[in-house]
Scaffold this motif. Structure first.
Motif, short mmCIF file in Angstrom:
data_model
loop_
_atom_site.label_atom_id
_atom_site.label_comp_id
_atom_site.label_asym_id
_atom_site.label_seq_id
_atom_site.Cartn_x
_atom_site.Cartn_y
_atom_site.Cartn_z
N ARG A 1 0.83 -1.20 0.00
CA ARG A 1 0.00 0.00 0.00
C ARG A 1 0.87 1.25 0.00
O ARG A 1 2.02 1.22 0.43
N GLN A 2 0.28 2.32 -0.50
CA GLN A 2 0.97 3.60 -0.52
C GLN A 2 -0.01 4.69 -0.13
O GLN A 2 -1.01 4.92 -0.82
N GLY A 47 1.92 10.92 0.16
CA GLY A 47 3.14 11.47 0.73
C GLY A 47 4.08 10.45 1.35
O GLY A 47 5.10 10.83 1.93
N LYS A 48 3.74 9.18 1.24
CA LYS A 48 4.57 8.14 1.85
C LYS A 48 5.04 7.15 0.79
O LYS A 48 4.49 7.06 -0.28
N GLU A 49 6.06 6.39 1.16
CA GLU A 49 6.55 5.36 0.25
C GLU A 49 5.64 4.13 0.31
O GLU A 49 4.93 3.90 1.28
N ARG A 50 5.70 3.37 -0.76
CA ARG A 50 4.95 2.12 -0.78
C ARG A 50 5.49 1.19 0.28
O ARG A 50 6.71 1.08 0.47
N ASP A 56 -5.03 3.22 7.75
CA ASP A 56 -5.01 2.21 6.68
C ASP A 56 -5.35 2.82 5.32
O ASP A 56 -5.26 2.14 4.29
N THR A 57 -5.74 4.08 5.32
CA THR A 57 -6.08 4.76 4.07
C THR A 57 -4.87 4.79 3.14
O THR A 57 -3.79 5.25 3.53
N ALA A 58 -5.05 4.28 1.93
CA ALA A 58 -3.95 4.17 0.97
C ALA A 58 -4.48 3.58 -0.33
O ALA A 58 -5.61 3.09 -0.38
N ARG A 116 -2.61 -2.15 -10.84
CA ARG A 116 -2.79 -0.69 -10.83
C ARG A 116 -3.17 -0.14 -9.47
O ARG A 116 -2.99 1.04 -9.24
N GLY A 117 -3.72 -0.93 -8.63
CA GLY A 117 -4.08 -0.45 -7.31
C GLY A 117 -5.55 -0.12 -7.17
O GLY A 117 -6.23 0.20 -8.14
N THR A 118 -6.00 -0.18 -5.93
CA THR A 118 -7.38 0.18 -5.61
C THR A 118 -7.36 1.03 -4.35
O THR A 118 -6.64 0.74 -3.39
N GLN A 119 -8.16 2.09 -4.35
CA GLN A 119 -8.14 3.06 -3.25
C GLN A 119 -8.99 2.56 -2.09
O GLN A 119 -10.14 2.16 -2.27
#
Length: 118
Positions: free
Chosen positions: A37-38, A41-44, A89-91, A110-113
């Protein structure tokens, strides 16, 4: 290899979500799968991974006891059950497949919000 993550959304703190990641392109059952997760403003960061058979799992300390990774090799799908969600946990959550020859998490979806409101 194609990885398609789904199942994200907006949930209140304390709620649950189940993410899914459907894989195609090579024999799914042979490879370790993971969730990362990313946050803004933070790294994965690593969340969880599961062995090819499902017999071995590992979790980041921040999610132990709340998240469960699983897989269904017949459906070429890996899951992340997330319970007792917290705002932190928001990412954007990404699934990934490990490439043994490269020794890295080589294939990414691709990721999911996921957004957890307080």
């Amino acid at each position: 290899v194609q990885l398609q993550a789904s199942g994200g959304g907006l949930v209140q703190a304390g709620g649950s979500l189940r993410l899914s990641c459907a894989a195609s392109g090579r024999t799914f059952s042979r490879y370790r799968m993971g969730w990362f997760r990313q946050a803004p403003g933070k790294e994965r960061e690593f969340v969880a991974h599961i062995s090819w058979s499902g017999g071995s799992t590992d979790y980041a300390d921040s999610v132990k006891g709340r998240f469960t990774i699983s897989r269904d090799n017949a459906k070429n799908t890996v899951y992340l059950q997330m319970n007792s969600l917290k705002p932190e946990d928001t990412a954007v959550y990404y699934c990934a497949q490990y490439a043994d020859l490269a020794g890295t998490w080589h294939y990414w979806g691709r990721g999911t919000q996921v957004t957890v409101s307080s």
